[in-house]
Design a protein around this motif. Structure first.
Motif, PDB file in Angstrom:
ATOM      1  N   GLY A 131     -68.242 -91.814 -65.145  1.00  0.00           N
ATOM      2  CA  GLY A 131     -69.618 -92.306 -65.147  1.00  0.00           C
ATOM      3  C   GLY A 131     -70.513 -91.340 -64.390  1.00  0.00           C
ATOM      4  O   GLY A 131     -70.266 -91.022 -63.243  1.00  0.00           O
ATOM      5  N   TYR A 160     -78.026 -91.669 -67.820  1.00  0.00           N
ATOM      6  CA  TYR A 160     -77.028 -92.706 -67.574  1.00  0.00           C
ATOM      7  C   TYR A 160     -76.072 -92.613 -68.764  1.00  0.00           C
ATOM      8  O   TYR A 160     -76.406 -93.007 -69.875  1.00  0.00           O
ATOM      9  CB  TYR A 160     -77.781 -94.048 -67.569  1.00  0.00           C
ATOM     10  CG  TYR A 160     -77.025 -95.256 -67.093  1.00  0.00           C
ATOM     11  CD1 TYR A 160     -76.908 -95.532 -65.747  1.00  0.00           C
ATOM     12  CD2 TYR A 160     -76.473 -96.150 -68.000  1.00  0.00           C
ATOM     13  CE1 TYR A 160     -76.256 -96.680 -65.313  1.00  0.00           C
ATOM     14  CE2 TYR A 160     -75.821 -97.282 -67.578  1.00  0.00           C
ATOM     15  CZ  TYR A 160     -75.714 -97.553 -66.224  1.00  0.00           C
ATOM     16  OH  TYR A 160     -75.083 -98.686 -65.801  1.00  0.00           O
ATOM     17  N   LYS A 192     -72.507 -92.941 -71.269  1.00  0.00           N
ATOM     18  CA  LYS A 192     -71.769 -94.074 -71.853  1.00  0.00           C
ATOM     19  C   LYS A 192     -70.711 -94.616 -70.882  1.00  0.00           C
ATOM     20  O   LYS A 192     -70.521 -95.822 -70.786  1.00  0.00           O
ATOM     21  CB  LYS A 192     -71.096 -93.655 -73.164  1.00  0.00           C
ATOM     22  CG  LYS A 192     -72.048 -93.375 -74.285  1.00  0.00           C
ATOM     23  CD  LYS A 192     -72.655 -94.647 -74.796  1.00  0.00           C
ATOM     24  CE  LYS A 192     -73.587 -94.347 -75.957  1.00  0.00           C
ATOM     25  NZ  LYS A 192     -74.431 -95.454 -76.296  1.00  0.00           N
ATOM     26  N   SER A 214     -70.882 -94.703 -67.720  1.00  0.00           N
ATOM     27  CA  SER A 214     -71.576 -95.510 -66.710  1.00  0.00           C
ATOM     28  C   SER A 214     -71.898 -96.891 -67.260  1.00  0.00           C
ATOM     29  O   SER A 214     -71.839 -97.884 -66.537  1.00  0.00           O
ATOM     30  CB  SER A 214     -72.880 -94.831 -66.282  1.00  0.00           C
ATOM     31  OG  SER A 214     -72.619 -93.602 -65.664  1.00  0.00           O
ATOM     32  N   GLU A 215     -72.284 -96.950 -68.547  1.00  0.00           N
ATOM     33  CA  GLU A 215     -72.562 -98.248 -69.178  1.00  0.00           C
ATOM     34  C   GLU A 215     -71.332 -99.149 -69.115  1.00  0.00           C
ATOM     35  O   GLU A 215     -71.429-100.327 -68.780  1.00  0.00           O
ATOM     36  CB  GLU A 215     -73.006 -98.055 -70.640  1.00  0.00           C
ATOM     37  CG  GLU A 215     -74.390 -97.472 -70.810  1.00  0.00           C
ATOM     38  CD  GLU A 215     -74.770 -97.307 -72.281  1.00  0.00           C
ATOM     39  OE1 GLU A 215     -73.979 -97.651 -73.185  1.00  0.00           O
ATOM     40  OE2 GLU A 215     -75.890 -96.829 -72.520  1.00  0.00           O
ATOM     41  N   TYR A 237     -74.212-102.142 -67.627  1.00  0.00           N
ATOM     42  CA  TYR A 237     -75.630-102.113 -68.004  1.00  0.00           C
ATOM     43  C   TYR A 237     -75.846-101.041 -69.065  1.00  0.00           C
ATOM     44  O   TYR A 237     -75.253 -99.972 -69.010  1.00  0.00           O
ATOM     45  CB  TYR A 237     -76.506-101.754 -66.785  1.00  0.00           C
ATOM     46  CG  TYR A 237     -76.499-102.798 -65.709  1.00  0.00           C
ATOM     47  CD1 TYR A 237     -77.211-103.982 -65.867  1.00  0.00           C
ATOM     48  CD2 TYR A 237     -75.786-102.595 -64.516  1.00  0.00           C
ATOM     49  CE1 TYR A 237     -77.211-104.956 -64.865  1.00  0.00           C
ATOM     50  CE2 TYR A 237     -75.774-103.561 -63.527  1.00  0.00           C
ATOM     51  CZ  TYR A 237     -76.494-104.730 -63.700  1.00  0.00           C
ATOM     52  OH  TYR A 237     -76.503-105.664 -62.715  1.00  0.00           O
ATOM     53  N   ASN A 238     -76.718-101.354 -70.054  1.00  0.00           N
ATOM     54  CA  ASN A 238     -77.052-100.365 -71.074  1.00  0.00           C
ATOM     55  C   ASN A 238     -77.995 -99.304 -70.484  1.00  0.00           C
ATOM     56  O   ASN A 238     -78.701 -99.573 -69.516  1.00  0.00           O
ATOM     57  CB  ASN A 238     -77.738-101.025 -72.280  1.00  0.00           C
ATOM     58  CG  ASN A 238     -76.771-101.874 -73.076  1.00  0.00           C
ATOM     59  OD1 ASN A 238     -75.562-101.658 -73.066  1.00  0.00           O
ATOM     60  ND2 ASN A 238     -77.315-102.866 -73.768  1.00  0.00           N
ATOM     61  N   GLU A 239     -77.995 -98.172 -71.122  1.00  0.00           N
ATOM     62  CA  GLU A 239     -78.838 -97.071 -70.648  1.00  0.00           C
ATOM     63  C   GLU A 239     -80.298 -97.511 -70.618  1.00  0.00           C
ATOM     64  O   GLU A 239     -81.017 -97.231 -69.685  1.00  0.00           O
ATOM     65  CB  GLU A 239     -78.691 -95.850 -71.566  1.00  0.00           C
ATOM     66  CG  GLU A 239     -79.496 -94.650 -71.106  1.00  0.00           C
ATOM     67  CD  GLU A 239     -79.406 -93.467 -72.041  1.00  0.00           C
ATOM     68  OE1 GLU A 239     -79.979 -92.443 -71.700  1.00  0.00           O
ATOM     69  OE2 GLU A 239     -78.773 -93.539 -73.094  1.00  0.00           O
TER      70      GLU A 239
END
Length: 170
Positions: free
Chosen positions: A145, A158, A160, A162-163, A168-170
């Motif tokens: 992430g 941000y 994928k 990290s999502e 949380y979505n970008e």
């Protein structure tokens, strides 16, 4: 003494012409004798060479002004034409988002140089964009992430991973 008999002869009165001005001219001899030559001429004849010089100077100044105005007009026309061309290419690149388009440098040296420098700037932007896309591809596809935050604390990127990691979505 007069070379024109109508003026009369030595020691006699001369005839005055109503329609022409007469000019009496006195010139001392340079031989030191103190003698002076006096002549009577029509004013237009006596001043003919001065009038010619005056007319020549007026004509010369008029021609100079015309040439100067023509030169200024030509320079403005060429500069405006080449600047307009450069401006239209910039608008095309901006409108189409096409950084691969190039300017054909032309015109005076300054504008030619400006077109050349503009092309170099586009090449730099192209390389930077390619590098950005390459790095962005690596960040997007990595399993870790990665989040980038600017100095004001605002998240800029941000990926994928990290999502998935934070939910949380970008």
């Amino acid at each position: 003494y007069s070379s024109i008999p109508e003026f009369g002869t030595k020691d006699s009165a001369f005839m005055v012409y109503e329609d022409k001005e007469l000019l009496e001219i006195h010139e001392k001899l340079n031989d030191g004798s103190g003698l002076e030559i006096s002549t009577l001429q029509f004013k237009e004849t006596a001043l003919a060479s001065q009038n010619w010089i005056k007319n020549f100077l007026i004509s010369g100044v008029a021609i100079l002004i015309i040439v100067l105005c023509g030169s200024i007009f030509l320079v403005v026309y060429i500069a405006r034409r080449d600047v307009s061309h450069l401006s239209s290419v910039v608008k095309e690149i901006q409108g189409a988002n096409d950084i691969y388009k190039r300017v054909e440098p032309s015109g005076p040296e300054e504008l030619y140089s400006l077109g050349h420098e503009f092309n170099k700037m586009l090449e730099t932007i192209q390389r930077t964009t390619t590098s950005y896309e390459y790095v962005d591809g690596i960040i997007s596809s990595t399993a870790e992430g990665i989040i980038t935050i600017n100095p004001k604390g605002i998240i800029e990127t941000y990926n994928k991973a990290s999502e998935i990691m934070f939910g949380y979505n970008e």
